[in-house]
Design a protein around this motif. Structure first.
Motif, PDB file in Angstrom:
ATOM      1  N   THR A  28      84.773  54.178  32.942  1.00  0.00           N
ATOM      2  CA  THR A  28      84.188  55.047  33.960  1.00  0.00           C
ATOM      3  C   THR A  28      82.669  55.161  33.814  1.00  0.00           C
ATOM      4  O   THR A  28      82.032  55.869  34.599  1.00  0.00           O
ATOM      5  N   VAL A  29      82.106  54.486  32.820  1.00  0.00           N
ATOM      6  CA  VAL A  29      80.645  54.499  32.640  1.00  0.00           C
ATOM      7  C   VAL A  29      80.126  53.086  32.871  1.00  0.00           C
ATOM      8  O   VAL A  29      80.444  52.165  32.117  1.00  0.00           O
ATOM      9  N   GLN A  30      79.337  52.915  33.913  1.00  0.00           N
ATOM     10  CA  GLN A  30      78.812  51.588  34.229  1.00  0.00           C
ATOM     11  C   GLN A  30      77.386  51.444  33.707  1.00  0.00           C
ATOM     12  O   GLN A  30      76.570  52.359  33.862  1.00  0.00           O
ATOM     13  N   LEU A  31      77.117  50.310  33.095  1.00  0.00           N
ATOM     14  CA  LEU A  31      75.777  50.023  32.574  1.00  0.00           C
ATOM     15  C   LEU A  31      74.938  49.330  33.640  1.00  0.00           C
ATOM     16  O   LEU A  31      75.324  48.290  34.177  1.00  0.00           O
ATOM     17  N   ILE A  32      73.778  49.925  33.932  1.00  0.00           N
ATOM     18  CA  ILE A  32      72.763  49.253  34.754  1.00  0.00           C
ATOM     19  C   ILE A  32      71.679  48.760  33.800  1.00  0.00           C
ATOM     20  O   ILE A  32      71.086  49.553  33.061  1.00  0.00           O
ATOM     21  N   ALA A  33      71.451  47.450  33.784  1.00  0.00           N
ATOM     22  CA  ALA A  33      70.396  46.878  32.947  1.00  0.00           C
ATOM     23  C   ALA A  33      69.080  47.019  33.702  1.00  0.00           C
ATOM     24  O   ALA A  33      68.894  46.425  34.766  1.00  0.00           O
ATOM     25  N   VAL A  34      68.182  47.845  33.167  1.00  0.00           N
ATOM     26  CA  VAL A  34      66.909  48.104  33.847  1.00  0.00           C
ATOM     27  C   VAL A  34      65.919  47.011  33.452  1.00  0.00           C
ATOM     28  O   VAL A  34      65.461  46.945  32.314  1.00  0.00           O
ATOM     29  N   SER A  35      65.606  46.164  34.438  1.00  0.00           N
ATOM     30  CA  SER A  35      64.895  44.913  34.155  1.00  0.00           C
ATOM     31  C   SER A  35      63.469  44.886  34.679  1.00  0.00           C
ATOM     32  O   SER A  35      62.856  43.827  34.775  1.00  0.00           O
ATOM     33  N   LYS A  36      62.918  46.053  34.983  1.00  0.00           N
ATOM     34  CA  LYS A  36      61.518  46.098  35.408  1.00  0.00           C
ATOM     35  C   LYS A  36      60.616  45.459  34.356  1.00  0.00           C
ATOM     36  O   LYS A  36      60.849  45.653  33.155  1.00  0.00           O
ATOM     37  N   THR A  37      59.649  44.737  34.806  1.00  0.00           N
ATOM     38  CA  THR A  37      58.653  44.005  33.994  1.00  0.00           C
ATOM     39  C   THR A  37      59.254  42.807  33.239  1.00  0.00           C
ATOM     40  O   THR A  37      58.523  42.073  32.593  1.00  0.00           O
ATOM     41  N   GLN A  38      60.562  42.609  33.300  1.00  0.00           N
ATOM     42  CA  GLN A  38      61.172  41.470  32.597  1.00  0.00           C
ATOM     43  C   GLN A  38      61.163  40.242  33.503  1.00  0.00           C
ATOM     44  O   GLN A  38      61.374  40.350  34.710  1.00  0.00           O
ATOM     45  N   ALA A  39      60.991  39.078  32.907  1.00  0.00           N
ATOM     46  CA  ALA A  39      61.022  37.832  33.666  1.00  0.00           C
ATOM     47  C   ALA A  39      62.449  37.533  34.122  1.00  0.00           C
ATOM     48  O   ALA A  39      63.422  37.988  33.519  1.00  0.00           O
ATOM     49  N   ALA A  40      62.547  36.749  35.195  1.00  0.00           N
ATOM     50  CA  ALA A  40      63.858  36.394  35.739  1.00  0.00           C
ATOM     51  C   ALA A  40      64.764  35.787  34.669  1.00  0.00           C
ATOM     52  O   ALA A  40      65.974  36.012  34.673  1.00  0.00           O
ATOM     53  N   GLN A  41      64.181  35.043  33.740  1.00  0.00           N
ATOM     54  CA  GLN A  41      65.012  34.415  32.702  1.00  0.00           C
ATOM     55  C   GLN A  41      65.751  35.453  31.852  1.00  0.00           C
ATOM     56  O   GLN A  41      66.888  35.230  31.440  1.00  0.00           O
ATOM     57  N   ALA A  42      65.116  36.584  31.620  1.00  0.00           N
ATOM     58  CA  ALA A  42      65.785  37.632  30.831  1.00  0.00           C
ATOM     59  C   ALA A  42      67.011  38.157  31.580  1.00  0.00           C
ATOM     60  O   ALA A  42      68.059  38.414  30.985  1.00  0.00           O
ATOM     61  N   LEU A  43      66.886  38.291  32.905  1.00  0.00           N
ATOM     62  CA  LEU A  43      68.033  38.729  33.696  1.00  0.00           C
ATOM     63  C   LEU A  43      69.115  37.649  33.689  1.00  0.00           C
ATOM     64  O   LEU A  43      70.311  37.956  33.584  1.00  0.00           O
TER      65      LEU A  43
END
Ligand SMILES: *Cc1c(COP(=O)(O)O)cnc(C)c1O
Length: 234
Positions: A28-43
């Motif tokens: 019931t707890v969903q993780l949102i990976a906050v990717s601000k300032t990260q390069a597309a490769q990190a995502l």
């Protein structure tokens, strides 16, 4: 890449542990990976590990990454940053969720500009839970009227509340702030809104947020490492 895998595994384990300790189902707890300032490769690395929900704060940066990652069609994009009214159309078009709505005018524009062929845009209303003058978010006092108006908008699906409490390392203070958001949600649901989302908890306070009922935690630093430009944060 292995570092991001390890960090995601650690964050997921923390979520699991905090949920279990609170007597909650970890699903019931969903993780949102906050990717601000990260390069597309990190995502892309996080995606390869299995992460699907990503949170972005800055529109131009997010759109550039969406183009670079266009082949990963099942990424779920969450907009979590401050919204200027001249930026609502691309947000309404290129995201599934917006967590940072705190004004009716913005909500109206998002509803009008959400493309008809897409499902309604999922919305969390951002609440300024500690009444900090410098922070975004509607006050608790003004929340019921704003929620009432947003719930009428046809192309939006109002899902719940979001907050970024005043930073503190004190777990009791963290929980007290999150408890305020939870009780605001419960009070709205007592009026029949049927809201099912509490977007609260970041790297430093996700355990407290989960203990108070978070359904989304938004975690950046503990997945991707420290951001290069901390001064660009909200
Ligand atoms: C940056 C940010 C986060 C992530 O914060 P971390 O401390 O890096 O985990 C979460 N929510 C919002 C709204 C943010 O701007």
């Amino acid at each position: 890449m292995h570092k991001i895998d390890d960090q995601l595994a650690k964050v997921t384990a923390r979520i699991h542990q905090a949920a279990t300790a609170a007597g909650r189902n970890p699903q019931t707890v969903q993780l949102i990976a906050v990717s601000k300032t990260q390069a597309a490769q990190a995502l892309a690395d996080a995606y390869a590990w299995g992460q699907r929900a990503f949170g972005e704060n800055y529109l131009q940066e997010a759109l550039a990454k969406q183009i670079q990652l266009a082949e990963l069609t099942d990424i779920e994009w969450h907009f979590i940053g401050p919204i200027q009214s001249n930026k609502t159309r691309p947000i309404a078009t290129h995201f599934s969720w917006v967590h940072s709505v705190d004004r009716l005018k913005i909500a109206q524009r998002l509803s009008e500009q959400r493309p008809a062929e897409l499902p309604p845009l999922n919305i969390c209303v951002q609440v300024n839970i500690d009444d900090e003058t410098t922070k975004s978010g509607v006050s608790l006092a003004e929340l019921p009227v704003l929620v009432g108006a947003i719930s009428q908008l046809p192309q939006l699906r109002l899902r719940g509340l979001m907050a970024i409490p005043a930073a503190t390392n004190n777990p009791a203070q963290q929980r007290a702030a999150f408890a305020k958001l939870r009780s605001a949600l419960e009070s709205l649901n007592g009026q029949g809104y049927g809201l099912d989302c509490l977007s609260m908890g970041m790297s430093g306070d996700m355990e407290a947020a989960i203990a108070e009922g978070a359904t989304f935690v938004r975690v950046g630093t503990d997945i991707f490492g420290a951001r290069p430009t901390a001064s660009a944060d909200q």
